[in-house]
Structures are given as structure tokens and as C-alpha cells.
Design an enzyme around this catalytic site. Structure first.
Site, PDB file in Angstrom:
ATOM      1  N   GLU A 118       1.007  -1.069  -0.151  1.00 50.18           N
ATOM      2  CA  GLU A 118      -0.006   0.008   0.265  1.00 50.18           C
ATOM      3  C   GLU A 118       0.882   1.230  -0.125  1.00 50.18           C
ATOM      4  OE1 GLU A 118      -3.038   0.078  -0.656  1.00 50.18           O
ATOM      5  OE2 GLU A 118      -3.780  -1.781  -0.468  1.00 50.18           O
ATOM      6  N   GLN A 147       0.963   6.872  -5.420  1.00 53.19           N
ATOM      7  CA  GLN A 147       1.727   7.553  -6.496  1.00 53.19           C
ATOM      8  C   GLN A 147       2.334   6.493  -7.392  1.00 53.19           C
ATOM      9  OE1 GLN A 147       1.141  10.873  -6.447  1.00 53.19           O
ATOM     10  NE2 GLN A 147       0.552  11.164  -4.504  1.00 53.19           N
ATOM     11  N   THR A 148       1.924   5.413  -7.360  1.00 53.02           N
ATOM     12  CA  THR A 148       2.881   4.477  -8.329  1.00 53.02           C
ATOM     13  C   THR A 148       1.701   3.372  -8.925  1.00 53.02           C
ATOM     14  OG1 THR A 148       4.826   4.826  -7.070  1.00 53.02           O
ATOM     15  CG2 THR A 148       4.768   2.735  -8.364  1.00 53.02           C
ATOM     16  N   TYR A 187       9.240  10.011  -4.210  1.00 48.12           N
ATOM     17  CA  TYR A 187       8.378  10.259  -2.959  1.00 48.12           C
ATOM     18  C   TYR A 187       9.120   9.560  -1.882  1.00 48.12           C
ATOM     19  CZ  TYR A 187       4.975  12.185  -6.098  1.00 48.12           C
ATOM     20  OH  TYR A 187       4.348  13.055  -7.039  1.00 48.12           O
ATOM     21  N   TYR A 239      -6.607   5.278   5.042  1.00 50.23           N
ATOM     22  CA  TYR A 239      -6.901   4.303   3.896  1.00 50.23           C
ATOM     23  C   TYR A 239      -5.852   3.235   4.374  1.00 50.23           C
ATOM     24  CZ  TYR A 239      -6.043   1.721  -0.161  1.00 50.23           C
ATOM     25  OH  TYR A 239      -5.721   0.654  -0.845  1.00 50.23           O
ATOM     26  N   ASP A 272     -10.047   4.693  -0.915  1.00 52.43           N
ATOM     27  CA  ASP A 272      -8.936   5.264  -1.538  1.00 52.43           C
ATOM     28  C   ASP A 272      -9.680   6.271  -2.834  1.00 52.43           C
ATOM     29  OD1 ASP A 272      -9.586   3.351  -3.420  1.00 52.43           O
ATOM     30  OD2 ASP A 272      -7.624   2.825  -3.808  1.00 52.43           O
ATOM     31  N   CYS A 301     -26.186   1.800 -11.162  1.00 54.54           N
ATOM     32  CA  CYS A 301     -25.376   2.743 -11.074  1.00 54.54           C
ATOM     33  C   CYS A 301     -26.319   4.239 -11.594  1.00 54.54           C
ATOM     34  CB  CYS A 301     -24.423   2.732 -12.202  1.00 54.54           C
ATOM     35  SG  CYS A 301     -23.013   4.074 -12.204  1.00 54.54           S
TER      36      CYS A 301
END
Length: 347
Positions: A34, A39-40, A79, A117, A135, A206
Site C-alpha cells: 500500500e 503515487q505508483t 516520494y 486508508y 481511496d 449505477c
């Protein structure tokens, strides 16, 4: 809204990606994955995940790892505060919990680098605790499912979305449910493009699909403009290797290595040579070569880089600098991704 969990879980069990941290969801594995996946992309993170675990197979090994080795294992992910917080938390876990993550959401949340998260993901997936793990993927799914144009960057709106997520969570399978929502957002209810509604197990429920508003959701606050900053580099090579300068231990790219550079200044070659000489460096007689212009985007700053490549005589490195051979650059020193355009000249 009827209970979405049966259809969602059936879809997940039939369609989820086979990933190592799902096949072996021990708390350390889930935690590491996690943090890496912030960012990846998954495809980019997997080789790092395997390499990291091979070197540091458990939390005590992470806690005891030397900083330079830790940074080298993370090199390319960016990061770096993520991995520094990972180690800070590992040391606390060794001191307070015997080297194993606690099966408690609040205790997890209190560790450095672990937010709502990540604590929810570890607690639900590894320990089976009935807690949310919300998230960006989950917020996107629920904003479309309910056709809710609330600003998901607003903490009040996120709390309301989280309450909806928990209304549907089956107590017997909180981890699978949380992962199913993440996976649905990653594979079907995708960002940056039209959702693949024909593949969605919740399409018949939905509200955004029915209203034709899916592409407008979720609604986010406009990002703050990044600050543009000129940066001038001096890439110096001597018989001993390339001159590296260590950054301060706090702030951007804290503690990492870089070529000699000046932030916030676009300097001509003559001024660069004068500054190098002021540092006590012998710049030799070779003419400097212009480096190609490059750009790197941080979350809040955009670097626009130029500079020179210079071959210099053998000499001692100034304070705060080292001469690093090409082999040492490969094996020991961590050069951040900000300098990837120049790293190919150095290895």
C-alpha cells in the site's frame, strides 16, 4: 440502493488480478504494497516490491536497514518520505509490538506514514477487521454509483462517502469487499476515461450511468498551480567518478544525492565555473559541454533544468560531496528520479 456486496464480491472472485500481496496478505506485505502503490502504478511497483522483500523480509530487518541501502532499494519509486516513514514506523513496531503490526485500526493509524486508508487496508485485509479502506478508486465508484457530485476532496464529503461504503460492507468479508471496490475502480470504473460499464457488476444500479453523468464524476477541487523553478546543474567527472552532493536532511529529496546544483537560478556556464571554483574545485582546462534541458514535476514544484558537463582533474571532494564511480552509482548511491535525464550520462 440495494446491497451491492454479493454482486461485487462475485465479480471480484472471478476477475481480480493475481498479485503477490494478495496471495500472501500478511500485515507487512499489505503495508509495504500500500505504501509503494501511493503515487505508483501496480505494474511499476511489483519489481520493487519483490526486490524490497528479498532484501528486507520482515519488519525487524526493515527497522535495522542502513539508510543508504534503504534509499537504494527505493530508487526510482520517488516520494522518498514514504520509505523513511516506513522505517520510522518499523522501529516503533519493533519497540512497542514485538516486530509485528498490531491488529488494531487506531494503533495502525498512529504509526508514521499510515493514514486512514492504509490503516483500513491492513486492518481489513490482513486482520479481517470491519473497517473502511477508502481511496480514490473507491470514491470514484461511489460518486458514480450514487450520482453524487459532492467535492470528494472535502473532508465532510469523504466522510459521507465512507459511511455509504460501510453500509454495504459484509462483516464476514471486509477485506475482500474493500479490495473488490479498489479493483473495480482500477479495472472497470476507471479514471481519465470512459468507465467500462458493460463489464461492471453494478451497472444496473449505477445512478450516474442512468443519468449519463459518469464522465463528470467524481468532482474534485481544482489543483493548485505548481511553482516553476529554474535549476542549474554541474555534472563534474574526474578520474575518481562523478561529483555528488548530499541534500539537507529535511525538505525536498531529503538526504539524497544529486549533482552539484543551484535551485531557483538559471546560470550561464561562466557563472557556474566561478561558483565551482569558489567551492574550492579545480575546474581544469577542458571546455564545459551544455547538458540537455530537462524537466521534473514534483507535487508542488516543477523543475526546469539546464547546466554543464565538465571533465576535471583528480582532486578531493568539497565538504558534503563525494566522488562516486560509475559502479558505486549503480550499487550504492541513490540518485533521485528527478535526474533520470542525466543519469544515463553517469552509468
Amino acid at each position: 440502493m440495494e446491497n451491492i456486496s454479493p454482486a461485487l464480491l462475485n465479480w471480484f472472485y472471478a476477475n481480480h488480478r493475481i498479485l503477490p500481496f494478495r496471495s500472501d496478505p500478511t500485515p507487512y506485505h499489505v503495508w509495504l504494497s500500500e505504501i509503494m502503490l501511493q503515487q505508483t502504478r501496480v505494474s511499476a511497483a511489483l519489481p520493487y516490491y519483490e526486490r524490497f522483500l528479498a532484501a528486507l523480509p520482515d519488519i525487524p530487518a526493515l527497522a535495522a536497514c542502513e539508510e543508504e541501502k534503504l534509499h537504494k532499494l527505493w530508487e526510482g519509486l520517488g516520494y522518498y518520505s514514504r520509505v523513511r516513514n516506513l522505517q520510522k514506523a518499523a522501529k516503533i513496531v519493533c519497540e512497542q509490538y514485538g516486530g509485528e503490526l498490531p491488529a488494531d485500526y487506531d494503533a495502525l493509524r498512529a504509526l508514521p506514514g499510515i493514514g486512514d486508508y492504509t490503516a483500513g487496508a491492513i486492518a481489513s485485509i490482513s486482520f479481517g477487521l470491519p473497517v473502511p479502506a477508502v481511496d480514490g478508486n473507491v470514491l470514484r465508484v461511489f460518486s458514480r454509483l450514487y450520482n453524487d457530485d459532492g467535492l470528494i476532496t472535502d473532508p465532510k464529503v469523504k466522510r459521507a462517502f465512507t459511511a455509504r461504503v460501510m453500509e454495504h460492507q459484509p462483516p464476514a468479508a471486509p477485506g475482500d469487499y474493500n479490495q473488490a471496490l479498489m479493483e473495480l475502480g482500477a479495472l472497470v470504473c476507471v479514471p481519465n476515461g470512459a468507465p467500462l460499464c458493460e463489464k461492471c457488476p453494478l451497472a444496473h444500479l449505477c445512478a450516474a450511468r442512468a443519468a449519463g453523468t459518469a464522465l463528470e464524476l467524481p468532482r474534485k477541487a481544482a489543483p493548485k498551480p505548481r511553482r516553476l523553478q529554474p535549476v542549474t546543474l554541474a555534472l563534474l567527472e574526474s578520474p575518481a567518478g562523478f561529483l555528488l552532493q548530499q541534500r539537507p536532511q529535511k525538505g525536498l529529496l531529503a538526504g539524497l544525492w544529486q549533482p552539484v546544483l543551484w535551485e531557483g537560478e538559471a546560470l550561464a556556464a561562466g557563472e557556474v565555473l566561478a561558483r565551482l571554483q569558489a567551492m574550492g574545485l579545480d575546474t581544469g582546462t577542458a571546455a564545459p559541454e551544455a547538458l540537455p534541458a530537462a524537466k521534473h514535476i514534483f507535487s508542488h514544484i516543477e523543475w526546469h533544468m539546464n547546466g554543464i558537463l565538465l571533465h576535471v582533474p583528480a582532486q578531493d571532494a568539497p565538504a558534503g560531496c563525494v566522488w562516486a564511480s560509475r559502479e558505486a552509482l549503480q550499487a550504492e548511491y541513490t540518485l533521485p528520479g528527478a535526474f533520470k535525464s542525466y543519469k544515463k550520462l553517469m552509468v
